[in-house]
Every structure is written in C-alpha cells, then in structure tokens.
Design a protein around this motif. Structure first.
Motif, PDB file in Angstrom:
ATOM      1  N   ALA B 140      13.123 -21.722   0.097  1.00 21.95           N
ATOM      2  CA  ALA B 140      13.627 -21.147  -1.151  1.00 21.95           C
ATOM      3  C   ALA B 140      13.526 -19.626  -1.114  1.00 21.95           C
ATOM      4  O   ALA B 140      14.454 -18.908  -1.507  1.00 21.95           O
ATOM      5  CB  ALA B 140      12.844 -21.708  -2.339  1.00 21.95           C
ATOM      6  N   ARG B 141      12.404 -19.134  -0.598  1.00 25.89           N
ATOM      7  CA  ARG B 141      12.206 -17.689  -0.527  1.00 25.89           C
ATOM      8  C   ARG B 141      13.215 -17.057   0.431  1.00 25.89           C
ATOM      9  O   ARG B 141      13.787 -16.001   0.147  1.00 25.89           O
ATOM     10  CB  ARG B 141      10.770 -17.368  -0.089  1.00 25.89           C
ATOM     11  CG  ARG B 141      10.248 -16.063  -0.659  1.00 25.89           C
ATOM     12  CD  ARG B 141       8.809 -15.762  -0.206  1.00 25.89           C
ATOM     13  NE  ARG B 141       7.916 -16.885  -0.365  1.00 25.89           N
ATOM     14  CZ  ARG B 141       7.182 -17.388   0.636  1.00 25.89           C
ATOM     15  NH1 ARG B 141       7.248 -16.863   1.843  1.00 25.89           N
ATOM     16  NH2 ARG B 141       6.381 -18.407   0.429  1.00 25.89           N
ATOM     17  N   ALA B 142      13.451 -17.710   1.575  1.00 26.97           N
ATOM     18  CA  ALA B 142      14.424 -17.175   2.538  1.00 26.97           C
ATOM     19  C   ALA B 142      15.813 -17.091   1.914  1.00 26.97           C
ATOM     20  O   ALA B 142      16.613 -16.220   2.246  1.00 26.97           O
ATOM     21  CB  ALA B 142      14.448 -18.054   3.793  1.00 26.97           C
ATOM     22  N   PHE B 143      16.092 -18.026   0.993  1.00 25.49           N
ATOM     23  CA  PHE B 143      17.378 -18.026   0.301  1.00 25.49           C
ATOM     24  C   PHE B 143      17.424 -16.942  -0.768  1.00 25.49           C
ATOM     25  O   PHE B 143      18.486 -16.513  -1.223  1.00 25.49           O
ATOM     26  CB  PHE B 143      17.601 -19.402  -0.342  1.00 25.49           C
ATOM     27  CG  PHE B 143      18.970 -19.592  -0.923  1.00 25.49           C
ATOM     28  CD1 PHE B 143      20.027 -20.004  -0.127  1.00 25.49           C
ATOM     29  CD2 PHE B 143      19.206 -19.347  -2.267  1.00 25.49           C
ATOM     30  CE1 PHE B 143      21.292 -20.175  -0.674  1.00 25.49           C
ATOM     31  CE2 PHE B 143      20.466 -19.510  -2.817  1.00 25.49           C
ATOM     32  CZ  PHE B 143      21.520 -19.923  -2.019  1.00 25.49           C
ATOM     33  N   GLY B 144      16.233 -16.474  -1.158  1.00 27.86           N
ATOM     34  CA  GLY B 144      16.156 -15.466  -2.212  1.00 27.86           C
ATOM     35  C   GLY B 144      16.015 -16.092  -3.580  1.00 27.86           C
ATOM     36  O   GLY B 144      16.490 -15.540  -4.585  1.00 27.86           O
ATOM     37  N   GLY B 145      15.391 -17.241  -3.636  1.00 24.40           N
ATOM     38  CA  GLY B 145      15.215 -17.903  -4.920  1.00 24.40           C
ATOM     39  C   GLY B 145      13.888 -18.628  -4.975  1.00 24.40           C
ATOM     40  O   GLY B 145      12.989 -18.378  -4.180  1.00 24.40           O
ATOM     41  N   ALA B 146      13.786 -19.530  -5.918  1.00 22.35           N
ATOM     42  CA  ALA B 146      12.572 -20.332  -6.058  1.00 22.35           C
ATOM     43  C   ALA B 146      12.970 -21.682  -6.632  1.00 22.35           C
ATOM     44  O   ALA B 146      14.035 -21.835  -7.227  1.00 22.35           O
ATOM     45  CB  ALA B 146      11.562 -19.634  -6.972  1.00 22.35           C
ATOM     46  N   GLY B 147      12.090 -22.672  -6.441  1.00 23.26           N
ATOM     47  CA  GLY B 147      12.363 -24.014  -6.958  1.00 23.26           C
ATOM     48  C   GLY B 147      13.197 -24.827  -5.998  1.00 23.26           C
ATOM     49  O   GLY B 147      13.438 -24.413  -4.857  1.00 23.26           O
ATOM     50  N   HIS B 148      13.664 -25.977  -6.470  1.00 24.22           N
ATOM     51  CA  HIS B 148      14.388 -26.902  -5.607  1.00 24.22           C
ATOM     52  C   HIS B 148      15.893 -26.945  -5.886  1.00 24.22           C
ATOM     53  O   HIS B 148      16.641 -27.584  -5.168  1.00 24.22           O
ATOM     54  CB  HIS B 148      13.803 -28.320  -5.729  1.00 24.22           C
ATOM     55  CG  HIS B 148      12.398 -28.396  -5.224  1.00 24.22           C
ATOM     56  ND1 HIS B 148      11.533 -29.403  -5.567  1.00 24.22           N
ATOM     57  CD2 HIS B 148      11.695 -27.563  -4.413  1.00 24.22           C
ATOM     58  CE1 HIS B 148      10.367 -29.200  -4.977  1.00 24.22           C
ATOM     59  NE2 HIS B 148      10.438 -28.089  -4.280  1.00 24.22           N
ATOM     60  N   VAL B 149      16.302 -26.296  -6.950  1.00 27.23           N
ATOM     61  CA  VAL B 149      17.729 -26.216  -7.266  1.00 27.23           C
ATOM     62  C   VAL B 149      18.059 -24.741  -7.458  1.00 27.23           C
ATOM     63  O   VAL B 149      17.591 -24.121  -8.413  1.00 27.23           O
ATOM     64  CB  VAL B 149      18.076 -26.994  -8.547  1.00 27.23           C
ATOM     65  CG1 VAL B 149      19.577 -26.891  -8.845  1.00 27.23           C
ATOM     66  CG2 VAL B 149      17.657 -28.456  -8.420  1.00 27.23           C
ATOM     67  N   ILE B 150      18.811 -24.185  -6.514  1.00 26.96           N
ATOM     68  CA  ILE B 150      19.075 -22.749  -6.570  1.00 26.96           C
ATOM     69  C   ILE B 150      20.577 -22.513  -6.598  1.00 26.96           C
ATOM     70  O   ILE B 150      21.298 -22.987  -5.719  1.00 26.96           O
ATOM     71  CB  ILE B 150      18.458 -22.019  -5.360  1.00 26.96           C
ATOM     72  CG1 ILE B 150      16.970 -22.385  -5.220  1.00 26.96           C
ATOM     73  CG2 ILE B 150      18.614 -20.513  -5.528  1.00 26.96           C
ATOM     74  CD1 ILE B 150      16.344 -21.834  -3.956  1.00 26.96           C
ATOM     75  N   GLU B 151      21.041 -21.800  -7.610  1.00 31.53           N
ATOM     76  CA  GLU B 151      22.452 -21.421  -7.653  1.00 31.53           C
ATOM     77  C   GLU B 151      22.527 -19.953  -7.254  1.00 31.53           C
ATOM     78  O   GLU B 151      21.805 -19.121  -7.804  1.00 31.53           O
ATOM     79  CB  GLU B 151      23.019 -21.668  -9.051  1.00 31.53           C
ATOM     80  CG  GLU B 151      22.919 -23.143  -9.430  1.00 31.53           C
ATOM     81  CD  GLU B 151      23.561 -23.484 -10.776  1.00 31.53           C
ATOM     82  OE1 GLU B 151      24.716 -23.077 -10.977  1.00 31.53           O
ATOM     83  OE2 GLU B 151      22.903 -24.157 -11.586  1.00 31.53           O
ATOM     84  N   GLY B 152      23.339 -19.644  -6.255  1.00 33.36           N
ATOM     85  CA  GLY B 152      23.408 -18.259  -5.784  1.00 33.36           C
ATOM     86  C   GLY B 152      24.578 -18.086  -4.851  1.00 33.36           C
ATOM     87  O   GLY B 152      25.549 -18.840  -4.902  1.00 33.36           O
ATOM     88  N   THR B 153      24.442 -17.100  -3.975  1.00 33.25           N
ATOM     89  CA  THR B 153      25.519 -16.827  -3.025  1.00 33.25           C
ATOM     90  C   THR B 153      24.971 -16.973  -1.622  1.00 33.25           C
ATOM     91  O   THR B 153      23.851 -16.540  -1.336  1.00 33.25           O
ATOM     92  CB  THR B 153      26.052 -15.393  -3.227  1.00 33.25           C
ATOM     93  OG1 THR B 153      26.517 -15.283  -4.567  1.00 33.25           O
ATOM     94  CG2 THR B 153      27.190 -15.095  -2.267  1.00 33.25           C
ATOM     95  N   LEU B 154      25.760 -17.606  -0.755  1.00 35.37           N
ATOM     96  CA  LEU B 154      25.375 -17.703   0.652  1.00 35.37           C
ATOM     97  C   LEU B 154      26.615 -17.390   1.481  1.00 35.37           C
ATOM     98  O   LEU B 154      27.644 -18.064   1.344  1.00 35.37           O
ATOM     99  CB  LEU B 154      24.841 -19.106   0.970  1.00 35.37           C
ATOM    100  CG  LEU B 154      24.301 -19.304   2.400  1.00 35.37           C
ATOM    101  CD1 LEU B 154      23.100 -18.395   2.678  1.00 35.37           C
ATOM    102  CD2 LEU B 154      23.929 -20.762   2.645  1.00 35.37           C
ATOM    103  N   GLY B 155      26.510 -16.347   2.307  1.00 37.67           N
ATOM    104  CA  GLY B 155      27.666 -15.961   3.113  1.00 37.67           C
ATOM    105  C   GLY B 155      28.837 -15.625   2.216  1.00 37.67           C
ATOM    106  O   GLY B 155      28.726 -14.758   1.345  1.00 37.67           O
ATOM    107  N   PRO B 156      29.974 -16.321   2.385  1.00 37.28           N
ATOM    108  CA  PRO B 156      31.210 -15.905   1.735  1.00 37.28           C
ATOM    109  C   PRO B 156      31.369 -16.367   0.291  1.00 37.28           C
ATOM    110  O   PRO B 156      32.323 -15.960  -0.372  1.00 37.28           O
ATOM    111  CB  PRO B 156      32.282 -16.582   2.596  1.00 37.28           C
ATOM    112  CG  PRO B 156      31.614 -17.835   3.073  1.00 37.28           C
ATOM    113  CD  PRO B 156      30.177 -17.501   3.248  1.00 37.28           C
TER     114      PRO B 156
END
Lengths: 281, 212
Positions: B140-156
């Motif tokens: 989650a931290r590597a993704f830049g978030g926390a918890g088990h459900v993360i809405e964000g941006t990845l790549g494109p």
C-alpha cells in the motif's frame, strides 16, 4: 530420530545398482545424509558419520537400513522365472509422503482420471468388490481378485481389456503388483514400486518390472512406466495434508479403497508412521 | 475470522467451466465457475483423499476432483462417486463452502455471511491480479496509499487497487482499470503494475534486512 519410529529397522532402496560409481551418490534416508557407492566393485552405504550401513543388492537396486533389520528383505519369487525381462525404470522424485506414494500405487479407482485412455477411461469407472487381507504369516497386506477395464493396460496391450490385478505391500514403502500379462495369458506381469523416504514429505520412487514382454524396446517400456508416474506425481504433490492421515475422520474412504484402508491400519499397528499423521488436524 | 468480503480473484481469470486456486487468509480455496456461469468458493480439498479441487474439472454445474472423479454440486455436496456408479453418496461427504459474489469484475469471498453485497466501483472493471512478495502494508505504501482498497493513479490511468493480505508476508494485488480502456493504456498499466511489484518487493526485502 524418534519420528523414524519402527520404520528405522527396515530396508529401503537407495540407488540403482547399475548406476553406482566409486564416487558415489549422496542422498538422504529418513532425513539423514547417506552415501551410496562402489567399494572394490561391491555396493556400499555409509551414513553422515562415516559408519557403514548394512547393504543388500537385489532387484537391480541397493538396499540399506539406518537401524537393525530383524529380517531379510522381502523376495519376489516371480523375478527368478526364466524368460522375464527385468526393467530398472529409474528414479522419479516426488514432493510427497513416501506413504502417500505407496497408497497411490495401490489405488485403481484413479486410473480413468489420472491415466486417462491408458490405464482407464470413462465410463468404465466402476471398481468391483475385491478381497483384502493382512497375511499374518508373512506380515504383508494383500489385495486379490481386483479387476479393471483398461484401454491400454501395458505397452504390449492392443486395445482395451479387463485386467486382473493382485497387490502386495511387503515393506512399509514397497509394494508389488501382479497384473494380466497380455502376451502370455495365465501369467502375471510384475511391477514393483520401491520408495526411498528422503524426508517425511519427499521421496524418490524406483519402479521396477519383471515382464514377459519380449517385443517392446527397453526404452519404450521405461518411457511407458515413467509417463504413468509423472501423471501420478501431479496428484501426489497436491494432496493436503502432505502427511498420510492414519486416523479415520480426516479422509473419507469407500469400498474401492479397501486396500488403502488395510495399508493404513497395518502402518498404524506397526508404528510405521514416518510420513504419516496420527491425529486428525 | 472476519465476515467481511475479501477480494480473491478476478472474474475474467475464471471463465465458465473452470477452476482456479485462491486463498482466504490461511484457507486454500478452489474458486470455480459452473458451465452456466455461477461462481463458487470452496475448500481446496477433496474430502476423499485430500486432493486439491482447484486441479479438478467442471462439467455442467458440478466440480469434480481430478484424482478419482468424485463430483460435487450445490452446497459442496458429493453427488457422484465414479468407482460406485450406483451409490448415492452419503450426505456427510461435503466440501466446506464459502460465500462468493462478484462485483466490478472481482470475485469476493467470505467465511460466513457478510452483511451486504461486495463493493461496486462504477466505471472500473477487473484488469489483472499480481502476487507480490511483500506485506500488504508495504505494498500500500509503495502505491502511495494505505488500507486495502486504494483509488488512485497507476501509470497511464486511474485505477482501483484491491490489496489482499496473504500468509507469509505475501499479498495479492487485484487491479481494476477504467472500463473501455484501450490496449495501449492497458499495456502501459501492466508495465506500471510490474514496476510497482518490483518496488514493493525491494522495499520489503530492505525492511527484512534491517530487522535481521
């Protein structure tokens, strides 16, 4: 090691005699490192401390024991009949309990599903009633009058036949089966499964055959048997738990499993529990 | 054991008449779909000889074990033992069954009966599952978030990342992509997901070395 239990004092296959070299083969027997080698041309086995272990050279394989066997290795009288071809199939390493490997060898009901169109095929799935006993005089498990329809029972079989089988468990990790011999009606082909317990969940399987097949090439006979065991391996490495449950409750057998039930009872009665699980988890 | 829904697989990875392995906490699952499309999550163990049912085969509405062909139907009940074709299998021969439901192209499983339906993510659909050798928190931290459900941006593109903690400091990342995203976008997203995996695994390894 206490978990070796009563199995410590029995004989186990640890290599093919023909493949031995002076340099030897380093391997494991029930968790203990051993070396199998040629000493002045004769098979020898030593343990991790350099102690010499007892050796028998029989059925194309070298046998040893970590303990003190109180009887000779079993015999296979048919192996001495003239005209039989003795086939050292080689080794197949399987990530499973040595006892599960033997139990699978005793099972016919899996033929249509694991050895599809070779040793069995749907809809010929029924296992008829057969007879099982523990022969007290020789202390072996025997299953007789086993019958099964097979599309290609052996390398030498052409087309489907109903094959007769007999099964014999003659040591904790060794079994011999006798089956209809297509080229020689009235005689039995002999196929043995010698299992070397490396650990409780890892074994090396050394199949060995004494056949009346004089037509097939040796390599074809070997490939046929290796193909069968590779198919078995895909099951054996995916059973849960890895250890063979000896107490009822963990697994549910049916009448087709009478040989397996007798094998498990026989193991438990003798304290042959290396590779087994005693209390249902 | 929680009775919340856990994301365990993507719907697209389990086509009709197939089975696949999955996990719910420490429990190994056989997740399978019948010929008519019904999803189910069962204990990954045939009660007969312990063979993994995820290696089994599906015919019609039944899952059968690959070892001896024992067939199981509704509720995990054994309905067929090929070695004894005439026998009606006893009711006691039953595979433990878990709750399973699908939403936004994700297969959710639960032990027990969760209060509601699994979450929907309108505009997103299941894209790819990755198994990552890093704990859920590190991922989650590597993704830049926390918890088990993360809405964000990845790549494109925008994504929904569902993180499933697994035993042994392992996680599954179930990634949802925008509905209708084109092949170029999905290709780039796939590469970004693999880069995320490498980052998370490197961070997990580093954290392990520091504590060692």
């Amino acid at each position: 090691m206490s978990d070796q239990g009563a199995m410590r004092d029995h004989w186990y296959p640890v290599g093919m005699t023909k493949q031995l070299t002076a340099g030897g083969r380093d391997t494991l027997l029930m968790g203990e490192p051993i070396r199998v080698y040629l000493d002045n041309g004769a098979p020898a086995v030593s343990d991790g401390t350099g102690r010499s272990l007892p050796v028998i050279d029989r059925f194309g394989h070298v046998w040893t024991s970590l303990g003190a066997p109180n009887r000779d290795l079993f015999t296979i009288p048919e192996a001495d009949q003239p005209g039989r071809r003795l086939v050292d199939v080689g080794v197949c390493r399987v990530r499973c309990s040595p006892l599960r490997a033997v139990e699978n060898f005793l099972d016919i009901a899996h033929f249509p599903f694991v050895h599809t169109d070779i040793l069995g095929s749907e809809p010929h799935t029924e296992v008829q009633r057969y007879e099982v006993e523990i022969r007290e005089d020789v202390d072996e498990v025997w299953a007789t009058k086993v019958k099964f329809y097979q599309p290609q029972a052996a390398k030498s079989a052409e087309g489907g036949i109903t094959t007769d089988y007999m099964y014999r468990v003659c040591a904790p990790t060794c079994s011999v089966l006798y089956k209809t011999c297509p080229p020689k009606p009235g005689e039995w082909d002999v196929i043995a499964l010698f299992v070397q317990p490396l650990t409780e969940t890892l074994c090396e399987v050394w199949p060995w055959m004494a056949l009346y097949d004089d037509a097939a090439e040796m390599t074809d006979l070997i490939h046929f048997q290796q193909m069968i065991f590779v198919q078995d391996r895909s099951v054996l490495e995916n059973q849960l738990p890895a250890l063979l449950p000896l107490d009822p409750g963990m697994e549910i057998p049916t009448r087709a499993d009478m040989t397996s039930i007798a094998y498990r009872r026989w193991l438990k009665r003798h304290g042959f529990t290396y590779g087994a699980q005693l209390v249902a988890a | 054991m929680t009775t919340d829904w856990t994301p365990a697989a993507l719907s697209r990875d389990i086509p009709a008449a197939s089975a696949a392995p999955g996990q719910l906490g420490e429990t190994d699952l056989a997740i399978w779909r019948s010929a008519s499309g019904r999803i189910a999550a069962w204990s990954d163990r045939c009660p007969h000889r312990g063979m993994r049912l995820s290696h089994g085969f599906v015919r019609g509405e039944r899952l059968s074990c690959i070892y001896h062909g024992w067939g199981y139907g509704e509720g995990g009940q054994c309905v067929r033992i090929p070695a004894h074709p005439e026998l009606t299998p006893p009711e006691a021969i039953k595979v433990p069954v878990f709750a399973a439901a699908e939403a936004s192209g994700v297969v959710w499983v639960a032990d027990g009966t969760p209060a509601g339906a699994p979450p929907e993510f309108p505009g997103f659909e299941g894209f790819r599952s990755l198994r990552i050798h890093a704990p859920a928190t590190v991922l989650a931290r590597a993704f830049g978030g926390a918890g088990h459900v993360i809405e964000g941006t990845l790549g494109p593109c925008a994504v929904v990342a569902l993180i499933q903690p697994l035993p042994g400091n392992v996680s599954a990342l179930h990634l949802l992509a925008p509905e209708g995203a084109g092949p170029a976008t999905l290709d780039a997203l796939s590469l970004a997901a693999e880069a995320l995996r490498r980052t998370a695994e490197a961070q997990a390894e580093q954290a392990e070395e520091e504590t060692a």
